[in-house]
Write a protein that holds these residues in place. Structure first.
Motif, short mmCIF file in Angstrom:
data_model
loop_
_atom_site.label_atom_id
_atom_site.label_comp_id
_atom_site.label_asym_id
_atom_site.label_seq_id
_atom_site.Cartn_x
_atom_site.Cartn_y
_atom_site.Cartn_z
N LEU A 11 -33.75 56.38 -55.22
CA LEU A 11 -34.29 57.44 -56.06
C LEU A 11 -35.59 57.96 -55.46
CD1 LEU A 11 -33.93 55.86 -59.61
CD2 LEU A 11 -32.97 58.04 -58.90
N VAL A 23 -30.32 52.85 -58.07
CA VAL A 23 -29.08 53.62 -58.07
C VAL A 23 -28.21 53.20 -56.89
CG1 VAL A 23 -28.10 55.94 -57.78
CG2 VAL A 23 -30.09 55.60 -59.24
N TRP A 41 -20.90 56.18 -59.54
CA TRP A 41 -22.36 56.14 -59.51
C TRP A 41 -22.83 55.14 -60.53
CZ3 TRP A 41 -26.24 57.59 -63.06
CH2 TRP A 41 -27.50 57.91 -62.53
N GLN A 42 -23.87 54.40 -60.20
CA GLN A 42 -24.39 53.38 -61.11
C GLN A 42 -25.92 53.39 -61.08
OE1 GLN A 42 -22.46 49.45 -61.54
NE2 GLN A 42 -24.31 48.68 -60.56
N ILE A 43 -26.52 53.13 -62.26
CA ILE A 43 -27.97 53.04 -62.37
C ILE A 43 -28.32 51.88 -63.29
CG2 ILE A 43 -28.03 54.77 -64.23
CD1 ILE A 43 -30.81 55.65 -63.05
N THR A 97 -27.08 48.73 -67.66
CA THR A 97 -26.61 49.28 -66.38
C THR A 97 -25.39 50.16 -66.63
OG1 THR A 97 -27.52 47.46 -65.12
CG2 THR A 97 -25.75 48.72 -64.08
N ARG A 99 -22.39 52.66 -65.30
CA ARG A 99 -21.50 53.05 -64.19
C ARG A 99 -20.62 54.17 -64.68
NH1 ARG A 99 -18.21 49.53 -59.78
NH2 ARG A 99 -20.33 48.68 -59.57
#
Length: 106
Positions: A11, A23, A41-43, A97, A99
């Motif tokens: 990021l 991320v 995408w995952q954060i 988290t 996804r």
């Protein structure tokens, strides 16, 4: 999709409002002209800002609150679908988290 190996996508520090979100992601398909992209995408938990592309996504796991400047506040979790418009300015508060599987049109 829930257990796909993802790659780090650092990021911009200016996007981080609070916490230490990280991320990761993976492009699964891209059109020959590069204008259509599908991926995962995952954060991790934290608060970040973003300026969006035209995107449709479905949450695979996790939970977040997405505040769209001048628009709605979205509470998203597993199975929820969401459409973001190009230029939307957003703030993501990631509670667990998150996804997502996405399709972006550039």
């Amino acid at each position: 999709m829930a257990d796909a190996d993802l790659e780090p996508e650092p990021l911009d520090p200016g996007q981080i409002v609070s916490g230490e979100p990280a991320v990761t992601g993976k492009v699964l398909w891209e059109s020959p002209d590069g204008k259509q992209i599908r991926g995962i995408w995952q954060i991790t938990p934290g608060v970040v800002t973003d300026t969006e592309a035209n995107e449709l996504f479905v949450v695979v796991s996790g939970r977040a609150t997405i505040e769209i400047e001048g628009g709605p506040v979205l509470e998203v979790g597993p199975g929820d679908a969401c459409v973001l418009r190009e230029g939307d300015r957003t703030q993501w508060t990631v509670h667990e988290t998150l996804r997502k599987a996405y399709h972006i049109s550039l």
